[in-house]
Design a protein around this motif. Structure first.
Motif, PDB file in Angstrom:
ATOM      1  N   GLY A   1      12.106 -50.137  28.455  1.00 60.26           N
ATOM      2  CA  GLY A   1      11.363 -48.992  27.944  1.00 60.26           C
ATOM      3  C   GLY A   1       9.890 -49.315  27.795  1.00 60.26           C
ATOM      4  N   VAL A   2       9.058 -48.266  27.803  1.00 61.05           N
ATOM      5  CA  VAL A   2       7.617 -48.400  27.567  1.00 61.05           C
ATOM      6  C   VAL A   2       7.316 -47.731  26.232  1.00 61.05           C
ATOM      7  CG1 VAL A   2       5.300 -47.854  28.381  1.00 61.05           C
ATOM      8  CG2 VAL A   2       7.108 -48.402  30.030  1.00 61.05           C
ATOM      9  N   ASN A   3       6.867 -48.519  25.248  1.00 59.69           N
ATOM     10  CA  ASN A   3       6.601 -47.998  23.905  1.00 59.69           C
ATOM     11  C   ASN A   3       5.513 -46.930  23.972  1.00 59.69           C
ATOM     12  OD1 ASN A   3       8.432 -49.910  22.821  1.00 59.69           O
ATOM     13  ND2 ASN A   3       6.822 -51.467  22.868  1.00 59.69           N
ATOM     14  N   THR A   4       5.828 -45.740  23.463  1.00 59.12           N
ATOM     15  CA  THR A   4       4.951 -44.594  23.689  1.00 59.12           C
ATOM     16  C   THR A   4       4.568 -43.856  22.422  1.00 59.12           C
ATOM     17  OG1 THR A   4       5.902 -44.260  25.896  1.00 59.12           O
ATOM     18  CG2 THR A   4       4.734 -42.387  24.916  1.00 59.12           C
TER      19      THR A   4
ATOM     20  N   THR B   1      14.047 -46.632  18.726  1.00 58.06           N
ATOM     21  CA  THR B   1      14.278 -47.979  18.197  1.00 58.06           C
ATOM     22  C   THR B   1      13.658 -48.118  16.811  1.00 58.06           C
ATOM     23  OG1 THR B   1      13.870 -50.344  18.577  1.00 58.06           O
ATOM     24  CG2 THR B   1      12.182 -48.826  19.336  1.00 58.06           C
ATOM     25  N   ASP B   2      14.230 -49.034  16.017  1.00 59.00           N
ATOM     26  CA  ASP B   2      13.630 -49.329  14.718  1.00 59.00           C
ATOM     27  C   ASP B   2      12.763 -50.589  14.763  1.00 59.00           C
ATOM     28  OD1 ASP B   2      15.564 -51.279  14.920  1.00 59.00           O
ATOM     29  OD2 ASP B   2      16.429 -50.945  12.935  1.00 59.00           O
ATOM     30  N   ALA B   3      12.563 -51.170  15.962  1.00 61.01           N
ATOM     31  CA  ALA B   3      11.591 -52.256  16.097  1.00 61.01           C
ATOM     32  C   ALA B   3      10.212 -51.712  15.734  1.00 61.01           C
ATOM     33  CB  ALA B   3      11.587 -52.797  17.531  1.00 61.01           C
ATOM     34  N   ALA B   4       9.464 -52.460  14.947  1.00 64.11           N
ATOM     35  CA  ALA B   4       8.167 -51.975  14.444  1.00 64.11           C
ATOM     36  C   ALA B   4       7.214 -51.695  15.602  1.00 64.11           C
ATOM     37  CB  ALA B   4       7.566 -52.991  13.490  1.00 64.11           C
ATOM     38  N   ILE B   5       6.785 -50.435  15.709  1.00 61.51           N
ATOM     39  CA  ILE B   5       5.805 -50.008  16.702  1.00 61.51           C
ATOM     40  C   ILE B   5       4.687 -49.291  15.954  1.00 61.51           C
ATOM     41  CG2 ILE B   5       5.378 -48.514  18.685  1.00 61.51           C
ATOM     42  CD1 ILE B   5       8.280 -48.925  19.501  1.00 61.51           C
ATOM     43  N   ASN B   6       3.449 -49.715  16.184  1.00 60.39           N
ATOM     44  CA  ASN B   6       2.289 -49.121  15.514  1.00 60.39           C
ATOM     45  C   ASN B   6       1.248 -48.737  16.547  1.00 60.39           C
ATOM     46  OD1 ASN B   6       2.595 -49.494  12.378  1.00 60.39           O
ATOM     47  ND2 ASN B   6       3.307 -51.422  13.258  1.00 60.39           N
ATOM     48  N   ARG B   7       0.156 -48.126  16.081  1.00 60.73           N
ATOM     49  CA  ARG B   7      -0.950 -47.826  16.977  1.00 60.73           C
ATOM     50  C   ARG B   7      -1.435 -49.114  17.631  1.00 60.73           C
ATOM     51  NH1 ARG B   7      -4.508 -43.796  13.038  1.00 60.73           N
ATOM     52  NH2 ARG B   7      -3.010 -42.079  13.006  1.00 60.73           N
ATOM     53  N   GLY B   8      -1.629 -49.041  18.928  1.00 58.70           N
ATOM     54  CA  GLY B   8      -1.998 -50.231  19.688  1.00 58.70           C
ATOM     55  C   GLY B   8      -0.822 -50.801  20.458  1.00 58.70           C
TER      56      GLY B   8
ATOM     57  N   ASP C   1      22.339 -52.039  20.467  1.00 55.09           N
ATOM     58  CA  ASP C   1      21.901 -53.240  21.194  1.00 55.09           C
ATOM     59  C   ASP C   1      20.561 -53.737  20.640  1.00 55.09           C
ATOM     60  OD1 ASP C   1      24.046 -53.424  22.876  1.00 55.09           O
ATOM     61  OD2 ASP C   1      23.079 -52.421  24.572  1.00 55.09           O
ATOM     62  N   TRP C   2      20.401 -55.054  20.664  1.00 51.30           N
ATOM     63  CA  TRP C   2      19.149 -55.664  20.218  1.00 51.30           C
ATOM     64  C   TRP C   2      18.046 -55.460  21.248  1.00 51.30           C
ATOM     65  CZ3 TRP C   2      18.009 -57.267  15.502  1.00 51.30           C
ATOM     66  CH2 TRP C   2      19.064 -57.581  14.632  1.00 51.30           C
ATOM     67  N   VAL C   3      16.821 -55.205  20.762  1.00 56.94           N
ATOM     68  CA  VAL C   3      15.654 -55.068  21.633  1.00 56.94           C
ATOM     69  C   VAL C   3      14.462 -55.744  20.948  1.00 56.94           C
ATOM     70  CG1 VAL C   3      16.331 -52.955  22.827  1.00 56.94           C
ATOM     71  CG2 VAL C   3      15.185 -52.796  20.616  1.00 56.94           C
ATOM     72  N   MET C   4      13.441 -56.063  21.758  1.00 55.81           N
ATOM     73  CA  MET C   4      12.226 -56.695  21.237  1.00 55.81           C
ATOM     74  C   MET C   4      11.010 -55.987  21.815  1.00 55.81           C
ATOM     75  SD  MET C   4      10.920 -60.660  21.597  1.00 55.81           S
ATOM     76  CE  MET C   4      10.264 -60.432  23.260  1.00 55.81           C
ATOM     77  N   ALA C   5      10.060 -55.633  20.945  1.00 56.35           N
ATOM     78  CA  ALA C   5       8.809 -55.005  21.369  1.00 56.35           C
ATOM     79  C   ALA C   5       7.687 -56.025  21.280  1.00 56.35           C
ATOM     80  CB  ALA C   5       8.489 -53.799  20.489  1.00 56.35           C
ATOM     81  N   MET C   6       6.741 -55.913  22.220  1.00 53.13           N
ATOM     82  CA  MET C   6       5.606 -56.827  22.213  1.00 53.13           C
ATOM     83  C   MET C   6       4.361 -56.048  22.593  1.00 53.13           C
ATOM     84  SD  MET C   6       5.338 -60.583  23.976  1.00 53.13           S
ATOM     85  CE  MET C   6       4.078 -61.743  23.457  1.00 53.13           C
ATOM     86  N   GLY C   7       3.237 -56.337  21.893  1.00 50.83           N
ATOM     87  CA  GLY C   7       2.012 -55.621  22.201  1.00 50.83           C
ATOM     88  C   GLY C   7       0.873 -55.984  21.287  1.00 50.83           C
ATOM     89  N   ASN C   8      -0.025 -55.013  21.101  1.00 49.03           N
ATOM     90  CA  ASN C   8      -1.296 -55.239  20.417  1.00 49.03           C
ATOM     91  C   ASN C   8      -1.445 -54.242  19.265  1.00 49.03           C
ATOM     92  OD1 ASN C   8      -3.947 -56.051  19.860  1.00 49.03           O
ATOM     93  ND2 ASN C   8      -4.821 -54.736  21.448  1.00 49.03           N
ATOM     94  N   PRO C   9      -0.582 -54.311  18.242  1.00 48.29           N
ATOM     95  CA  PRO C   9      -0.620 -53.310  17.181  1.00 48.29           C
ATOM     96  C   PRO C   9      -1.880 -53.408  16.331  1.00 48.29           C
ATOM     97  CG  PRO C   9       0.862 -55.089  16.570  1.00 48.29           C
ATOM     98  CD  PRO C   9       0.451 -55.338  17.994  1.00 48.29           C
TER      99      PRO C   9
END
Length: 482
Positions: free
Chosen positions: A231-234, A209-216, A172-180
């Motif tokens: 989900g909460v990116n952790t 997930t393979d959505a780009a998640i980085n520090r921040g 399934d498609w997902v989208m991450a949003m934040g302050n990387p």
């Protein structure tokens, strides 16, 4: 009269209609499952509820700064340390860190990771609009790395709802949003790579997930295509600290339960059954008479709710409060999600049949245990070799060496053959054998008798209850091993 033409026409019309319906259904399915043309509409829908989080912390002079691991920070730390040799200790300094979060209610409740705000003296929330507000800490749960914050706003705040993480499927498609990396509001998209990932905690249920998640990105939301937080990116798995396409978000169905408790009590209140358990493998199932290797095998029952309800060692918990238990992980999570002081029905498999017991749960956070040690005068043990092990009587000297209570009983594994089945199953020198064939043993003769009885009965495996470092565990050994 010629009737062939009308019948043929009707048949052709029917075929055309069926084909048209199939084409429409196929198109709808493709639209539902295919990649969206753009994520822009979804970003517009949810961006107002996603926040940047900045924390300030008083850092001791000898402690590393908040940007530890940064080569420049490390260089200046070393430079300052060299130049301060022989001088008075430097005063405390201020440090800051960045993370992400999201608003879950119009009155200003915000969810993030515990590690984002841990030990923070000040927490500042920056909204997508550019507005900044100070936040107060409502409560945290280090076990799931979740924290709940609260801001006071003069106007209702945009917020996002939680979705059902259990309905998400791999792909399934997902989208991450934040302050990387402190770059401000940023969006990345990908798919659910896997579900029900376990990293370290007993309550882990991560979406990979393979959505780009980085520090921040820590503490930021992972959205489904309906704009719901699933989900909460952790955490990320990375050899270099950057995204390589393996990120983990704590599933929303874990987070919502934690958030509800933090919002109501300011702390978590998990159910506590009061048992030590292990998974059931096929050999254990055969030794216990189970039809399949399911359930959670009880290895010990200290004082607590389970003991009061009559649960015993060697019971296999197969159902808890109406939920079928497949393994220990499922039992821990199911019990933890149950309310404190709730009376639940627990079905156990005991002596070849199922029994139903009523247990009133305690609170896990309040449960404590201690195992005292003692030392006595040494004595000379006797020993025997069997099943690849050298087994000795338990003496006062061995009790002291193993840190056992004075009333501990059983036999000690003094040595073990690395090529034996016992070694393969995890037994090690120093283990205490408390039971053999589901009967307590205190002498070598008792162990040998139980072993002989099992062979005479035609058993294929032999069940041992061992204890190591205060933790009990059942082990099933094949009887053809000597």
């Amino acid at each position: 009269m010629n009737t062939q033409r009308p019948i043929g026409a009707l048949r052709a019309l029917a075929v055309f209609a069926i084909g048209l319906v199939m084409l429409i259904v196929s198109s709808l399915a493709a639209a539902a499952q295919g990649r969206p043309d753009t994520f822009a509409d979804l970003v517009d829908q949810v961006s107002g509820a996603v926040v940047n989080i900045t924390t300030n912390t008083t850092v001791a002079a000898s402690a590393p700064g908040p940007n530890r691991g940064n080569p420049l920070e490390d260089f200046f730390e070393e430079f300052r340390d060299r130049n301060n040799q022989g001088r008075p200790e430097r005063p405390s300094r201020r440090g800051s860190a960045l993370g992400s979060g999201f608003v879950i209610s119009e009155d200003g409740y915000i969810v993030t990771n515990n590690h984002v705000i841990e030990n923070a003296d000040e927490i500042l929330i920056e909204f997508f609009s550019g507005e900044e507000l100070p936040a107060e800490l409502v409560g945290t749960d280090p076990n799931t790395d979740i924290a709940l914050l609260k801001v006071d706003s003069a106007k209702p705040l945009p917020f996002v709802p939680f979705g059902d993480s259990d309905v998400m499927r791999t792909g399934d498609w997902v989208m991450a949003m934040g302050n990387p990396l402190g770059q401000g509001f940023s969006v990345s998209a990908g798919i659910v790579s896997a579900r029900e990932r376990e990293l370290q905690g007993a309550y882990d249920d991560y979406i990979q997930t393979d959505a780009a998640i980085n520090r921040g990105n820590s503490g930021g939301p992972l959205f489904n295509l309906d704009g719901e937080v699933i989900g909460v990116n952790t955490a990320i798995l990375s050899p270099n600290g950057g995204s390589i396409g393996i990120g983990f978000a704590m599933s929303s169905n874990v987070v919502t339960n934690v958030v509800d408790q933090l919002q109501e009590f300011g702390e978590t209140r998990r159910g506590w059954l009061g048992v030590r358990i292990q998974d059931v493998d096929p050999e254990l199932a055969e030794a216990l008479g189970l039809e399949s290797a399911n359930g959670a095998l009880v290895t010990d029952v200290p004082d607590g709710p389970a003991k009061e309800a009559g649960i015993l060692p060697r019971d296999v918990i197969v159902t808890f409060d109406g939920t079928d238990i497949e393994n220990t992980r499922e039992l821990v999570r199911t019990v933890g999600n149950a309310p404190v002081d709730k009376a639940v029905r627990v079905i156990v498999f005991r002596d070849g049949e199922e029994q139903t017991l009523l247990v009133t749960l305690g609170r896990r956070e309040e449960a404590e245990a201690a195992v005292p040690a003692s030392a006595q005068q040494p004595s000379q043990p006797s020993s025997v070799e069997l099943m690849g092990m050298t087994v000795s009587d338990l003496t006062d000297e061995l009790r002291a060496q193993l840190g056992l209570d004075t009333d501990a009983s059983g036999l000690v594994v003094a040595d073990i053959d690395p090529d034996s089945s016992a070694y393969t199953k995890g037994l090690r020198a120093g283990d205490l054998i408390e039971e053999a064939g589901q009967v307590r043993v205190e002498t070598i003769r008792q162990l040998e008798d139980r072993l002989a009885e099992a062979r005479e009965a035609g058993q294929k495996s032999f069940l041992l209850l061992i204890r190591r470092g205060g933790d009990p565990r059942f082990v099933a050994l094949a009887l053809d091993d000597e």
